[in-house]
Design an enzyme around this catalytic site. Structure first.
Site, PDB file in Angstrom:
ATOM      1  CG  ASP A   1     -35.447 -77.152  26.625  1.00  0.00           C
ATOM      2  OD1 ASP A   1     -36.011 -76.192  25.815  1.00  0.00           O
ATOM      3  OD2 ASP A   1     -35.052 -76.862  27.722  1.00  0.00           O
TER       4      ASP A   1
ATOM      5  CD  GLN B   1     -34.513 -71.394  31.228  1.00  0.00           C
ATOM      6  OE1 GLN B   1     -35.502 -71.765  30.955  1.00  0.00           O
ATOM      7  NE2 GLN B   1     -33.843 -70.754  30.569  1.00  0.00           N
TER       8      GLN B   1
ATOM      9  CE  LYS C   1     -38.449 -71.086  27.601  1.00  0.00           C
ATOM     10  NZ  LYS C   1     -37.346 -72.098  28.252  1.00  0.00           N
TER      11      LYS C   1
END
Length: 278
Positions: A111, A88, A44
Site C-alpha cells: 500500500d 485493509q 483485488k
C-alpha cells in the site's frame, strides 16, 4: 481518460513479470465485515489471481484486539513466502491504524503507507508508493498530459491520495497547490489549474464553473447517492476539460492494477533484483 484499457495492459505486464520471477504471494487482512472493503478486496484478489499472483485473504472478527492483529502482522512479516501485505482500512475503533501500519515490514508494504516508504516519497526517492496516486500518474502519462511547469491543484490532503499525488506531481516538475476543507475561495484556485486532482469523498464538490478550459481533471471520488454513483466532480465539468476521468471507470481500475505492480516491485526488492534502501 478511461482506466480499464490501461489497467488491462498493466495487469498483462504484471502477469509477464510474475512468470519471470516465479511464485508471488499477496496476503490481505480484513478486520470486520465492512461491505465496501469486502467488495474491493474481492476485486483485488480476482485481479491478482488473473495475473498469476497467489493471494490469501485473512478475515478477522470485528472484535479482534490490536495485539491480536499485530501478532498476525508479525507472523506475515516473518513468512518468507509472503511478498506483499495489505491491511485493509478502515480498522475498528479499538485498533490504532498508525501503529499497525508502522508494524508492517516496509519492504512488504504494497500500500505504500509505512512511514519509511512515505518518507522516501517525500525525499524524492520513491520506493513503494500508494496505488491510487501511481494510477493517476500512469493515466496522465498515457494521455501525454503536460506536467512540467504546469499549474497542478490537488483538492484533498489525505495520506492515501492527496499528499502522495502532490509529491509525485512536484517530482514531475509541476507547480503544486494543495487545497482542503479550510481553503478560502476554492474556485479561484481550481480555475488556475492545468491539472486538477479531486479526492475529497464529497459528491460533486467541484462544479463546471470551477474548471479551467482545456485542463486535465482527475476525479478520485466514488460517492454512492440516491441517484447512483457520482464522483467529486460534476459530470458537466468534462465539457470544459480536455481530459477527464469518468466515474466509475477512471481511477478505480488503475488502483488495483498499480497494487499488483507494487506487489511485483516488493518481490523484486525482497529477491535482490532491485536494491531496497535501508
Amino acid at each position: 481518460m478511461e482506466g480499464p484499457p490501461l489497467a488491462a495492459r498493466i495487469r498483462a505486464e504484471v502477469a509477464d513479470d510474475v512468470r519471470e520471477l516465479g511464485e508471488l504471494r499477496l496476503v490481505t487482512v480484513q478486520v470486520g465485515e465492512d461491505a465496501a472493503s469486502t467488495i474491493y478486496l474481492r476485486r483485488k484478489h480476482e485481479a491478482a489471481e488473473e495475473a498469476g499472483i497467489a493471494s490469501d485473504d485473512r478475515k478477522l472478527p470485528e472484535s479482534t484486539s490490536e495485539d491480536e492483529l499485530l501478532d498476525l502482522v508479525s507472523e506475515l512479516n516473518a513468512d518468507e513466502s509472503v511478498d506483499g501485505i495489505l491491511v485493509q482500512l478502515p480498522l475498528p475503533a479499538q485498533i490504532d491504524e498508525a501503529r499497525v501500519i508502522r508494524a508492517l515490514d516496509p519492504v512488504k508494504d504494497v500500500d505504500g503507507f509505512h512511514p519509511f516508504n512515505a518518507g522516501q516519497l517525500y525525499l524524492g526517492r520513491p520506493t513503494l508508493v500508494p496505488a491510487t496516486p501511481l494510477g493517476i500518474m500512469a493515466l496522465l502519462a498515457e494521455h501525454r498530459v503536460p506536467l512540467e511547469g504546469a499549474q497542478a491543484v490537488v483538492v484533498g490532503r489525505s495520506d492515501i491520495v492527496g499528499k502522495p499525488i502532490a509529491h509525485l506531481l512536484l517530482q514531475a516538475n509541476a507547480t503544486v497547490t494543495i487545497c482542503h476543507s479550510r481553503t478560502r475561495d476554492l474556485a479561484q484556485l481550481t480555475l488556475e489549474a492545468d491539472v486538477l486532482v479531486v479526492a475529497v469523498g464529497s459528491p460533486e464538490v467541484v462544479t463546471a464553473d470551477m474548471v479551467k478550459q482545456g485542463s486535465a481533471v482527475v476525479d478520485v471520488g466514488i460517492n454512492r447517492t440516491e441517484g447512483g454513483i457520482v464522483g467529486d466532480v460534476a459530470p458537466d465539468a468534462g465539457e470544459l476539460a480536455a481530459w477527464v476521468t469518468p466515474v466509475p471507470g477512471g481511477v478505480g481500475p488503475m488502483t488495483i492494477a498499480m497494487l499488483l505492480r507494487n506487489t511485483v516491485k516488493a518481490a523484486r526488492y525482497r529477491r535482490g533484483v532491485l536494491a531496497y534502501p535501508h
